[in-house]
Design an enzyme around this catalytic site. Structure first.
Site, mmCIF file in Angstrom:
data_model
loop_
_atom_site.group_PDB
_atom_site.id
_atom_site.type_symbol
_atom_site.label_atom_id
_atom_site.label_comp_id
_atom_site.label_asym_id
_atom_site.label_seq_id
_atom_site.Cartn_x
_atom_site.Cartn_y
_atom_site.Cartn_z
ATOM 1 N N LYS A 80 8.135 -94.309 -27.676
ATOM 2 C CA LYS A 80 7.497 -94.044 -26.383
ATOM 3 C C LYS A 80 6.828 -92.681 -26.471
ATOM 4 O O LYS A 80 7.278 -91.805 -27.217
ATOM 5 C CB LYS A 80 8.566 -94.029 -25.290
ATOM 6 C CG LYS A 80 8.038 -94.315 -23.915
ATOM 7 C CD LYS A 80 8.096 -95.788 -23.588
ATOM 8 C CE LYS A 80 7.596 -96.047 -22.190
ATOM 9 N NZ LYS A 80 7.745 -97.431 -21.766
ATOM 10 N N GLY A 184 4.694 -102.809 -9.063
ATOM 11 C CA GLY A 184 5.194 -103.050 -7.706
ATOM 12 C C GLY A 184 4.185 -103.833 -6.870
ATOM 13 O O GLY A 184 4.550 -104.754 -6.130
ATOM 14 N N ASP A 202 7.081 -95.579 -1.408
ATOM 15 C CA ASP A 202 6.380 -94.882 -2.496
ATOM 16 C C ASP A 202 6.234 -93.435 -2.067
ATOM 17 O O ASP A 202 6.382 -93.115 -0.883
ATOM 18 C CB ASP A 202 5.006 -95.531 -2.770
ATOM 19 C CG ASP A 202 4.507 -95.202 -4.178
ATOM 20 O OD1 ASP A 202 4.188 -94.021 -4.431
ATOM 21 O OD2 ASP A 202 4.455 -96.104 -5.034
HETATM 22 P P1 NAD Z 1 2.719 -96.772 -11.825
HETATM 23 O O1 NAD Z 1 2.531 -95.350 -12.170
HETATM 24 O O2 NAD Z 1 1.519 -97.632 -11.679
HETATM 25 O O3 NAD Z 1 3.570 -96.899 -10.466
HETATM 26 C C1 NAD Z 1 4.732 -96.183 -10.217
HETATM 27 C C2 NAD Z 1 4.767 -95.874 -8.725
HETATM 28 O O4 NAD Z 1 6.021 -95.285 -8.398
HETATM 29 C C3 NAD Z 1 3.678 -94.904 -8.293
HETATM 30 O O5 NAD Z 1 2.952 -95.462 -7.212
HETATM 31 C C4 NAD Z 1 4.474 -93.649 -7.875
HETATM 32 O O6 NAD Z 1 3.840 -92.935 -6.819
HETATM 33 C C5 NAD Z 1 5.785 -94.275 -7.432
HETATM 34 N N1 NAD Z 1 6.930 -93.380 -7.382
HETATM 35 C C6 NAD Z 1 7.279 -92.357 -8.215
HETATM 36 N N2 NAD Z 1 8.430 -91.785 -7.809
HETATM 37 C C7 NAD Z 1 8.836 -92.474 -6.703
HETATM 38 C C8 NAD Z 1 9.954 -92.374 -5.822
HETATM 39 N N3 NAD Z 1 10.891 -91.447 -5.992
HETATM 40 N N4 NAD Z 1 10.058 -93.271 -4.802
HETATM 41 C C9 NAD Z 1 9.114 -94.218 -4.601
HETATM 42 N N5 NAD Z 1 8.023 -94.338 -5.400
HETATM 43 C C10 NAD Z 1 7.888 -93.491 -6.424
HETATM 44 O O7 NAD Z 1 3.708 -97.387 -12.925
HETATM 45 P P2 NAD Z 1 3.974 -98.925 -13.282
HETATM 46 O O8 NAD Z 1 3.180 -99.290 -14.480
HETATM 47 O O9 NAD Z 1 3.905 -99.745 -12.044
HETATM 48 O O10 NAD Z 1 5.488 -98.830 -13.807
HETATM 49 C C11 NAD Z 1 6.574 -98.749 -12.888
HETATM 50 C C12 NAD Z 1 7.872 -98.706 -13.689
HETATM 51 O O11 NAD Z 1 7.971 -99.895 -14.474
HETATM 52 C C13 NAD Z 1 7.991 -97.550 -14.690
HETATM 53 O O12 NAD Z 1 9.338 -97.144 -14.808
HETATM 54 C C14 NAD Z 1 7.533 -98.154 -15.997
HETATM 55 O O13 NAD Z 1 8.066 -97.475 -17.105
HETATM 56 C C15 NAD Z 1 8.105 -99.554 -15.858
HETATM 57 N N6 NAD Z 1 7.422 -100.568 -16.663
HETATM 58 C C16 NAD Z 1 6.094 -100.799 -16.514
HETATM 59 C C17 NAD Z 1 5.481 -101.790 -17.298
HETATM 60 C C18 NAD Z 1 4.006 -102.095 -17.153
HETATM 61 O O14 NAD Z 1 3.559 -103.119 -17.741
HETATM 62 N N7 NAD Z 1 3.227 -101.327 -16.420
HETATM 63 C C19 NAD Z 1 6.222 -102.517 -18.222
HETATM 64 C C20 NAD Z 1 7.599 -102.278 -18.334
HETATM 65 C C21 NAD Z 1 8.183 -101.288 -17.541
#
Ligand code: NAD
Length: 356
Positions: A80, A184, A202
């Site tokens: 990562k 989300g 969020d």
């Molecule tokens: P993203 O950055 O698009 O979205 C994350 C959201 O979480 C943002 O809108 C941010 O403002 C919000 N956030 C941060 N801290 C917060 C809090 N304390 N309370 C509420 N909201 C909060 O990221 P994503 O790609 O949607 O990924 C979300 C999670 O899923 C991450 O942990 C990522 O590692 C994991 N993930 C993502 C993928 C993918 O394909 N994108 C795959 C596997 C795992």
């Protein structure tokens, strides 16, 4: 704890720091375990309060990727990257191209793509410098945004956990989603389509405004309220470490299943959840859709095949729940059993010599 101590504790092979004065790049790459193949894992961009938190995050995230690959039958290791910066203000072409050059220098030991705070357009820049970037837009030869398939896998995970606990019918089920970013957002779309009641939080007002506009039926709550809602499922889709001594006391949902990586602050929190009768669907299985997509892309992308494999999250999770029940151990430990077994069985194949 010193850096080598941290690496030894989690079993890491390599931790690399990247710095480029001109572009302002400050980043780290963690390579956890390459027994099964080159390290694969996304690149996060986040304004960590301290260097130590950045290092901890890259180590935890890269270790999680080893588990995710092994559990889902992918021949890749765990890696990562994290870029230390604000994703709203610090992105630039030169920053991502500098990152791309460093990744190219690793000569395929590490392959990466998007994660929290980054999106696939950022990596169009990086990919100009390196062939080791995946999930680029389709217009650039990649398999496109991985968050769609990740959200599909999380939907499968939520339904599997519901079905293990009784019925997987989502109609009328209350689901609290923490974080309405890339994953989300699509998760809300999927769950609403099956009649679930959604609560969301969020920290970004612009993300919440989009939800208010696109899905007016969603109830928005504050970041503090999301834990204690009287719902069926809590779905963490933002940062890791959010299942901890403080939050566990608040959680009323009987199921936790979401996209966020490293949801348990420490492994012992899996046992506390079990004691409280909360079924925890291990994150690295529930959120494996994105990994499955990029692994498929590496051998010529076929969306149908990747979706089919992501649907297999159901079978895998059921196995984990069964192991947990039979051995009387928490689900995070049950999932670790699958991981260790696969690494041991397949890693041993390297004893068979292949001529170059
Ligand atoms: P993203 O950055 O698009 O979205 C994350 C959201 O979480 C943002 O809108 C941010 O403002 C919000 N956030 C941060 N801290 C917060 C809090 N304390 N309370 C509420 N909201 C909060 O990221 P994503 O790609 O949607 O990924 C979300 C999670 O899923 C991450 O942990 C990522 O590692 C994991 N993930 C993502 C993928 C993918 O394909 N994108 C795959 C596997 C795992």
């Amino acid at each position: 704890m010193g850096i080598f101590e941290m690496m030894e504790k989690e079993g890491h092979e390599q931790l690399i720091f990247l710095h480029d004065r001109l572009s302002g790049l400050k980043a780290a790459v963690g390579i956890h375990d390459t027994t099964l193949g080159p390290a694969l894992g996304g690149c996060r961009m986040w304004p960590y309060p301290t260097e130590e938190e950045m290092v901890q995050d890259v180590l935890r995230l890269s270790k999680g990727m080893t588990a995710k690959s092994a559990a889902t039958g992918c021949d890749y290791g765990g890696g990562k990257a994290v870029i230390w910066g604000n994703p709203n203000t610090d992105k630039s072409e030169e920053l991502f191209r500098a990152f791309g050059r460093f990744v190219e220098g690793l000569k395929g030991r590490f392959i990466t793509g998007t994660d929290m705070g980054t999106n696939y357009e950022d990596f169009v820049w990086a990919a100009q410098e390196s062939k080791y970037f995946v999930a680029l837009p389709e217009s650039h030869g990649g398999s496109g945004d991985s968050s769609l398939i990740t959200a599909y896998g999380v939907t499968v995970g939520i339904k599997t956990a519901l079905s293990f606990a009784g019925s997987d019918n989502l109609k009328g089920k209350g689901i609290a989603i923490q974080g309405v970013g890339k994953v989300g957002y699509h998760l809300i779309e999927n769950l609403l389509a099956e009649g679930a009641r959604i609560y969301a939080s969020d920290i970004s007002e612009s993300k919440l405004d989009k939800i208010r506009k696109d899905f007016p039926e969603v109830t928005i709550v504050s970041p503090e309220e999301i834990y204690g809602l009287d719902v069926d499922v809590f779905s963490p889709c933002a940062m890791g470490g959010i299942i901890n001594d403080e939050t566990i006391k608040l959680i009323k949902a009987k199921i936790i299943a979401g996209a966020a990586n490293n949801q348990l602050l420490e492994p012992r929190h899996g046992e506390i959840l079990r004691q409280r009768g909360i079924l925890y669907a291990p994150d690295f299985i529930v959120n494996a859709g994105g990994l499955i997509q990029v692994v498929d892309e590496l051998s010529g992308f076929d969306r149908e095949r990747a979706m089919r494999k992501t649907a297999g999250i159901r079978e895998l999770l059921m196995r984990v729940f069964e192991i947990s029940k039979d051995r009387d151990i928490p689900t995070n430990e049950a999932a670790a059993v699958l991981v260790e077994e696969r690494i041991a069985r397949l890693g041993a194949l390297q004893r068979i010599y292949l001529s170059k």
